[in-house]
Scaffold this active site. Structure first.
Site, PDB file in Angstrom:
ATOM      1  N   ARG A 105      23.820  30.006   3.209  1.00  0.00           N
ATOM      2  CA  ARG A 105      24.249  28.734   2.641  1.00  0.00           C
ATOM      3  C   ARG A 105      25.773  28.677   2.726  1.00  0.00           C
ATOM      4  O   ARG A 105      26.450  29.700   2.773  1.00  0.00           O
ATOM      5  CB  ARG A 105      23.794  28.585   1.190  1.00  0.00           C
TER       6      ARG A 105
ATOM      7  N   GLU B  15      45.522  40.659   7.781  1.00  0.00           N
ATOM      8  CA  GLU B  15      44.270  41.402   7.885  1.00  0.00           C
ATOM      9  C   GLU B  15      43.638  41.174   9.251  1.00  0.00           C
ATOM     10  O   GLU B  15      43.513  40.035   9.701  1.00  0.00           O
ATOM     11  CB  GLU B  15      43.293  40.973   6.789  1.00  0.00           C
TER      12      GLU B  15
ATOM     13  N   ARG C  57      30.957  20.975  -1.932  1.00  0.00           N
ATOM     14  CA  ARG C  57      31.205  20.341  -3.226  1.00  0.00           C
ATOM     15  C   ARG C  57      31.683  18.918  -3.017  1.00  0.00           C
ATOM     16  O   ARG C  57      32.706  18.705  -2.375  1.00  0.00           O
ATOM     17  CB  ARG C  57      32.250  21.128  -4.019  1.00  0.00           C
TER      18      ARG C  57
ATOM     19  N   ARG D 221      43.334  36.564   7.927  1.00  0.00           N
ATOM     20  CA  ARG D 221      44.025  35.894   6.824  1.00  0.00           C
ATOM     21  C   ARG D 221      45.308  36.632   6.491  1.00  0.00           C
ATOM     22  O   ARG D 221      45.515  37.778   6.912  1.00  0.00           O
ATOM     23  CB  ARG D 221      43.137  35.791   5.586  1.00  0.00           C
TER      24      ARG D 221
ATOM     25  N   ASP E 288      30.002  42.669  -4.895  1.00  0.00           N
ATOM     26  CA  ASP E 288      31.188  42.204  -5.594  1.00  0.00           C
ATOM     27  C   ASP E 288      31.505  43.201  -6.704  1.00  0.00           C
ATOM     28  O   ASP E 288      30.651  44.007  -7.105  1.00  0.00           O
ATOM     29  CB  ASP E 288      30.953  40.811  -6.188  1.00  0.00           C
TER      30      ASP E 288
ATOM     31  N   TYR F 296      27.013  45.180   0.353  1.00  0.00           N
ATOM     32  CA  TYR F 296      28.286  44.526   0.060  1.00  0.00           C
ATOM     33  C   TYR F 296      28.221  43.994  -1.364  1.00  0.00           C
ATOM     34  O   TYR F 296      27.638  42.949  -1.637  1.00  0.00           O
ATOM     35  CB  TYR F 296      28.596  43.394   1.035  1.00  0.00           C
TER      36      TYR F 296
ATOM     37  N   ARG G 269      31.852  46.917   9.410  1.00  0.00           N
ATOM     38  CA  ARG G 269      33.077  46.307   9.886  1.00  0.00           C
ATOM     39  C   ARG G 269      34.221  46.950   9.117  1.00  0.00           C
ATOM     40  O   ARG G 269      34.098  47.264   7.921  1.00  0.00           O
ATOM     41  CB  ARG G 269      33.075  44.801   9.658  1.00  0.00           C
TER      42      ARG G 269
END
Length: 372
Positions: free
Chosen positions: A171, A305, A175, A279, A355, A353, A248
């Protein structure tokens, strides 16, 4: 030799939280780390009064009240809100995709106009998306995909979007409001004084050995404790006997600039394929351009990066959770379950991965199971 109840391998958030819980439960705990510093990938170092995120930007966010209450015992968090900017060949767009983005992209003004434009472009994909490109277009349309998704994603993964599986982008947030808050999280911020201070507080009073390579001296270190909490790569623990799991990696180019402001934002994503970096982080804006005493900082520190394929010796960052690697991890997981003395956890131990709030939550759950 000294005897401990727990040997914790790795002083990142998972290891530090578990160690804290074990120590508070009266257990004898030893934490070891291969690096010369605590904190794992959340380690911050102070440069020119700025807390530099040495291993990439970490912005804490969670909807888990239990995790928030727990971690804020150890340090105060500021009110930083992540509002990244996307730079596509000099055109600047708000992230995540919101009404500011759609106005800049198409000149639309109302949510109805934006929704109609997205719906019109989504119709390009008629069947089931067969790859990441088709999946992204089916969600947000061709224009947003081409400018804000394609190049960035291909740099991140080192592959064309047509060669990447559709499930990677399940997804994309759309917004139809003027909301620049990247994370849909009730609690968000940066530890005041940096993440290293947070981890120092978690490990207060706990014995820590740095520059210790667990896998190089595993038998002797295992003998020090009744139980081992291992947060390193699960395939490395088993000496890669079934093959390498893929990651990665990220390379950073960090420099101090003799100016107060480089880009005016903590994070700017470069979404065209031609720019080699993904970025640029300007670290001072995580704490609003102030030092620990609240003074304005005359210099700034930036980090470019670069995403790359992981190879042995590199720092693993993002697991490649495709079908092949998931199947290989399942085999390693089966081996891990046969290790009676060792618990595997954290981002590398679980090949997930996570958070930061998920890491903390998982460590607290393990502690509840272990410390009964």
């Amino acid at each position: 030799m000294m005897s401990y109840d727990y040997l914790v391998v790795g002083s990142g958030l998972f290891g530090a939280v578990f160690a804290r819980q074990a120590a508070d439960a009266g257990k004898r705990v030893l934490v070891i780390d291969k690096r010369p510093n605590i904190g794992g990938n959340v380690y911050t170092e102070t440069v020119e009064g700025i807390h530099v995120h040495r291993y990439g930007a970490h912005i804490f966010h969670t909807n888990d009240k239990r995790v928030w209450r727990y971690i804020t015992q150890f340090t105060e968090f500021n009110r930083f809100t992540n509002s990244p900017v996307a730079n596509y060949k000099g055109e600047l767009y708000s992230m995540p995709f919101n009404m500011y983005t759609f106005n800049k992209m198409w000149g639309v003004v109302t949510p109805q106009e934006a929704a109609a434009k997205i719906e019109e472009q989504r119709r390009e994909i008629t069947g089931e998306p067969q790859n990441l490109e088709e999946q992204a277009i089916s969600l947000v349309g061709r224009d947003i995909y081409e400018k804000l998704v394609k190049g960035y994603t291909e740099k991140q993964w080192g592959r064309d979007c047509t060669a990447l599986p559709a499930f990677i982008i399940k997804r994309l947030p759309v917004r139809l409001t003027f909301d620049n808050n990247y994370f849909n999280a009730l609690y968000q911020g940066i530890p005041m004084g940096g993440y290293t201070k947070l981890v120092e507080n978690l490990l207060a009073g706990i014995e820590v050995w740095l520059n210790v390579d667990y896998l190089a001296d595993k038998a002797a270190l295992d003998a020090l404790a009744d139980r081992v909490i291992y947060t390193g790569p699960i395939d490395a623990y088993f000496d890669y006997r079934l093959g390498y799991l893929e990651y990665r990696s990220v390379r950073f180019e960090t420099e101090v600039l003799n100016q107060p402001n480089f880009q005016g934002n903590a994070a700017v994503n470069y979404t065209d394929r031609e720019t080699p970096w993904t970025r640029i982080i300007e670290h001072k804006w995580f704490e609003f351009g102030k030092d620990d005493e609240g003074n304005d900082l005359p210099k700034t520190v930036i980090s470019r990066e670069y995403s790359s394929e992981w190879k042995p010796g590199d720092e693993p960052y993002y697991p490649v959770n495709d079908a092949r690697n998931s199947a290989l991890y399942a085999q390693y997981r089966a081996l891990a379950e046969q290790e009676e003395k060792v618990c595997f956890g954290g981002r590398l131990g679980a090949y997930q991965y996570y958070d930061m709030d998920q890491v903390i939550g998982a460590a607290l759950e393990l502690a509840e199971r272990e410390l009964v």
